[in-house]
Motif scaffolding. Structure first.
Motif, short mmCIF file in Angstrom:
data_model
loop_
_atom_site.label_atom_id
_atom_site.label_comp_id
_atom_site.label_asym_id
_atom_site.label_seq_id
_atom_site.Cartn_x
_atom_site.Cartn_y
_atom_site.Cartn_z
N ARG A 1 0.64 -1.40 0.08
CA ARG A 1 0.05 -0.06 -0.03
C ARG A 1 0.77 1.14 0.02
N VAL A 2 0.29 2.47 -0.23
CA VAL A 2 1.01 3.77 -0.37
C VAL A 2 0.49 4.72 0.52
N GLN A 3 1.21 5.61 0.74
CA GLN A 3 0.78 6.84 1.56
C GLN A 3 0.71 7.88 0.53
N VAL A 4 -0.39 8.58 0.33
CA VAL A 4 -0.39 9.72 -0.64
C VAL A 4 -0.46 11.17 0.15
N LEU A 5 -0.30 12.15 -0.34
CA LEU A 5 -0.69 13.60 0.14
C LEU A 5 -1.38 13.98 -0.96
N THR A 6 -2.58 14.56 -0.52
CA THR A 6 -3.44 15.55 -1.59
C THR A 6 -2.94 16.71 -1.77
N ARG A 7 -3.27 17.49 -2.69
CA ARG A 7 -2.94 19.04 -2.90
C ARG A 7 -3.25 19.69 -1.80
N GLY A 8 -4.25 19.41 -0.94
CA GLY A 8 -4.85 20.26 0.39
C GLY A 8 -3.96 19.80 1.36
N GLY A 9 -2.96 18.86 1.38
CA GLY A 9 -1.94 18.51 2.56
C GLY A 9 -2.74 17.34 3.17
N GLU A 10 -3.68 16.74 2.75
CA GLU A 10 -4.30 15.54 3.55
C GLU A 10 -3.46 14.21 3.21
N LEU A 11 -2.99 13.34 4.43
CA LEU A 11 -2.55 12.13 4.39
C LEU A 11 -3.45 11.00 4.03
N LEU A 12 -3.31 10.27 3.08
CA LEU A 12 -4.27 9.09 2.98
C LEU A 12 -3.48 7.93 2.52
N GLU A 13 -4.06 6.66 2.98
CA GLU A 13 -3.51 5.55 2.53
C GLU A 13 -4.30 5.01 1.48
N ARG A 14 -3.60 4.39 0.37
CA ARG A 14 -4.15 3.48 -0.66
C ARG A 14 -3.80 2.44 -0.91
N ASN A 15 -4.69 1.51 -1.26
CA ASN A 15 -4.18 0.09 -1.75
C ASN A 15 -3.57 0.03 -3.14
N ALA A 16 -2.62 -0.78 -3.23
CA ALA A 16 -2.14 -1.00 -4.74
C ALA A 16 -3.23 -1.36 -5.69
N GLY A 17 -4.09 -1.85 -5.37
CA GLY A 17 -5.52 -2.21 -6.26
C GLY A 17 -6.37 -0.98 -6.70
#
Ligand code: FAD
Length: 304
Positions: free
Chosen positions: A152-168
């Motif tokens: 899985r990955v950790q991503v940052l939105t343009r607004g600075g929010e930190l989210l986790e997403r699965n590879a799928g």
């Protein structure tokens, strides 16, 4: 274009470095090209979140790792470059997964994995980019690709929010990665899942891959690796060589005599020299073979 503009950023809460008119020759492996209007090298992930939260609306953003797959045109980039290398550097075990942030270089990751008794990360050693760039490109070699190892990955939105997403959640293919519901996000980190195995063999493999690369690639001259993607069932380098293009040059840019899918900067190449040579190679190969090559390198910014 005069790139200097008064800062629109509230810099007092920031711990990283904000600069203006940043020379992208210093941040790309081709050592060519224009300037970025603004550049931010965050102190760490939390600092990058603060920066993104107060970003002026409409500001163009470009994440840059080691710039080893990037050409910034001579007229420069109107917007802010987010410099990940030397900033998002955390690399640690998290249970039986490796947690690695976007700014960590491939070679460091490969060695960390081997030191922790894992196999399968050896190929990262020869890719001179960061994890963020490798995720964005699905970088790979010798039969392995970055996303094969991602849980899985950790991503940052343009607004600075930190989210986790699965590879799928991503559409993944050869040198291609896209989020199914398109939006502007940056890779902050990934959790990699690797097999345990014979670490001595992994170390030997790392050494072997390095030797193989220096024998076949023009590593002494500035370049950006393979310029074109391999066409279905073929090799871009073979097609380019078959068209007699090895050694062809425009200004300071030259098709490498050592590896035909590499374009090297012989000293004073401009981004325009490199882009013109890319276009010339593409046109000749199409004319002589009927096959259209597509660049793997990302070309951004304004013409001069
Ligand atoms: C000598 C040499 C050998 C190479 N060999 C290989 C190889 O074997 N296999 C291979 O696949 N590639 C290879 N490359 C190309 C390059 O190293 C890879 O594409 C690498 O993944 C680029 O990483 P980077 O950090 O330098 O990305 P950059 O060049 O900085 O950026 C590339 C793209 O990724 C985006 N990006 C960067 N970081 C992030 C982030 N955190 N979030 C979202 N997007 C981001 C950028 O905006 C840009 O669009 C080689 C290059 C060189 C110079």
């Amino acid at each position: 274009m005069n790139m200097s503009e008064p800062a629109q950023f509230k810099t007092e809460a920031l711990r990283g470095e904000l600069s203006f008119d940043a020379d992208m020759r210093l941040h790309t492996s081709w050592r060519a090209g224009g300037k970025a209007q603004r550049m931010y090298r965050p102190a760490d992930l939390a600092d990058l979140q603060v920066f993104l939260r107060q970003l002026p609306e409409g500001e163009a953003l470009l994440a840059v790792g080691l710039g080893s797959n990037l050409l910034v045109r001579d007229g420069g980039f109107r917007g802010t470059v987010l410099l990940m290398h030397g900033a998002l550097n955390e690399l640690r075990m998290d249970g039986n997964l490796i947690y690695v942030q976007a700014g960590v270089a491939g070679a460091k990751l490969a060695r960390f994995a081997a030191a922790n008794q894992f196999c399968g990360a050896e190929f990262f050693v020869g890719i001179p980019g960061t994890l963020g760039g490798m995720l964005a490109m699905n970088a790979g070699c010798y039969g392995s690709e970055t996303w094969q190892k991602v849980q899985r990955v950790q991503v940052l939105t343009r607004g600075g929010e930190l989210l986790e997403r699965n590879a799928g959640e991503y559409e993944i293919a050869y040198r291609h990665v896209a989020l199914r519901n398109t939006s502007e996000e940056f890779f902050a980190a990934a959790w990699l899942q690797l097999e345990t195995g014979d670490v001595d063999a992994a170390r030997r493999e790392i050494k072997l891959l390095m030797e193989k690369r220096s024998a076949s690639q023009p590593l002494q001259q500035p370049n950006a690796g393979s310029v074109f993607r391999n066409p279905e069932g073929g090799h871009a380098a073979k097609l380019i060589e078959g068209c007699g293009l090895k050694g062809k040059s425009i200004g300071g840019a030259q098709v490498s005599a050592k590896h035909a899918n590499f374009i090297v900067n012989t000293g004073d190449a401009t981004a325009a020299d490199i882009e013109n040579l890319i276009n010339a190679v593409q046109a000749t190969v199409l004319q002589q073979t009927g096959i259209e090559l597509h660049p793997e390198v990302r070309i951004i910014g304004d013409m001069k």
